[in-house]
Design a protein around this motif. Sequence first.
Motif, short mmCIF file in Angstrom:
data_model
loop_
_atom_site.label_atom_id
_atom_site.label_comp_id
_atom_site.label_asym_id
_atom_site.label_seq_id
_atom_site.Cartn_x
_atom_site.Cartn_y
_atom_site.Cartn_z
N ASP A 100 0.64 -0.96 0.09
CA ASP A 100 0.11 -0.10 -0.06
C ASP A 100 0.89 1.30 -0.27
N THR A 101 2.18 1.09 0.46
CA THR A 101 2.91 2.17 0.67
C THR A 101 3.62 2.33 -0.95
N TYR A 102 3.61 1.45 -1.74
CA TYR A 102 4.27 1.54 -3.04
C TYR A 102 3.26 1.99 -4.11
N CYS A 103 3.72 2.80 -5.13
CA CYS A 103 2.99 3.28 -6.05
C CYS A 103 3.66 2.99 -7.33
N SER A 104 2.84 2.32 -8.33
CA SER A 104 3.63 2.16 -9.45
C SER A 104 3.27 3.18 -10.62
#
Length: 135
Positions: A100-104
């Motif tokens: 959830d803390t990653y954004c692609s």
Amino acid sequence: MTIILKPTLMLYTNQMAHSFQDGSYPLSNVLTLKEIAIFFNQYESKMIALIDSFLSRNISASDFEVSYLKEWRCYRDADNVKKSDENTQRYFDSVFSAVDTYCSDPELIDAGDLTEKELLEEVARLKLQSGNLIT
């Protein structure tokens, strides 16, 4: 109590034993061990497979993000699935938090979001921290 019927293993409770003996409980209502394993662990198995695929770099971080979030939500919302023990649940939730803390999407990335490399490192750390008992 376990009853073995070739070629399938069947499980039933002591309460059902009398029904089996008098024929009032049809065998078609009894789940096989394979059916029970699939029913109880379908979401856990999918999440573990996704984690392992990501850690072995068989899927990209963006594919992992989409797939894991979907499976985690299905698992969270399922009311007919055996829930994990506390440590397993904590592991899945921690991986969820990392994902959830990653954004692609480069246009949506905020300061503090994990990069693909950082997500890989965090998921690997969480698996190691779990003592590999989950997978």
